[in-house]
Design an enzyme around this catalytic site. Sequence first.
Site, PDB file in Angstrom:
ATOM      1  CB  THR A  36       0.732   1.968  -4.958  1.00 45.96           C
ATOM      2  OG1 THR A  36       1.594   1.672  -3.857  1.00 45.96           O
ATOM      3  CG2 THR A  36      -0.061   3.224  -4.665  1.00 45.96           C
ATOM      4  CB  THR A  59      -0.936   0.021   1.223  1.00 46.54           C
ATOM      5  OG1 THR A  59      -1.982   0.934   0.972  1.00 46.54           O
ATOM      6  CG2 THR A  59      -0.210   0.409   2.487  1.00 46.54           C
ATOM      7  N   GLY A  99       1.309   5.477  -7.474  1.00 44.38           N
ATOM      8  CA  GLY A  99       0.513   4.459  -8.162  1.00 44.38           C
ATOM      9  C   GLY A  99       1.027   4.134  -9.553  1.00 44.38           C
ATOM     10  CB  CYS A 155       4.568   1.459  -5.999  1.00 48.43           C
ATOM     11  SG  CYS A 155       4.484   0.109  -4.804  1.00 48.43           S
TER      12      CYS A 155
END
Length: 178
Positions: free
Chosen positions: A168, A7, A162, A165
Site C-alpha cells: 500500500t 492494495t 500505507g 503495509c
Amino acid sequence: MEQYHGTTIVSVRRGNQVALGGDGQVTLGNIVMKGTARKVRTIYDGKVLVGFAGATADAFSLLDRFEAKLQKYQGHLLRAAVDLAKDWRTDRALRHLEAMLIVADRESTLVITGNGDVLDPEGGIAAIGSGGAYAQSAAKALMENTELAPRDVVEKSLRIAGELCIYTNTNFVIETLE
C-alpha cells in the site's frame, strides 16, 4: 504467471456522508509496477462509489459486470450486488476471478466477494485488500474517538495502512457522496 495485486480500499459512513478511498500501488510479486493506479471511482451517473482490490484484470471485469447489473436493476445497489455475487459464484469462468469490491450509495455500503458473499459491514466501516485490516482498525478508532468527516477518516486510515503495509502506498484517490 504472477498476478498484479496488493492494495487497500476503505469506506466510511457517518451521518448522510460516505467516503471511499484507495491507494495507487499495483504490485507484481515483490515489484511495484505502478504507484498511481485508480482503484476507486464513481459509476451510475455519480450515484455509486466502487473500489476494488485483487487481480487488476479480474477487478475491471467485475466492475463492468456490476455496472451492468446496476443498470439492469435501475440503481438498486443490493439487488445488483446479490445478482453479481450469484453469477460470480455459479459461472465457471467468473468463479476463478480473484478480486473483491466495496460498493456504496447514499443509503448503504456493501462488500462483494468471490465466495458469493454480499456483506453489509458493521459500524459504517468496510475495508479490503492487503492493507484492509490496518485501515479498518484505524478507521474504527478514528470514528469512535473523533468527529472527523468520513473523507478525513478515510484519508488518515489509508495513510496509516500505507505506513504499515508494503503493498500500500500513500497516493490516494478518495470519492465522496453526500
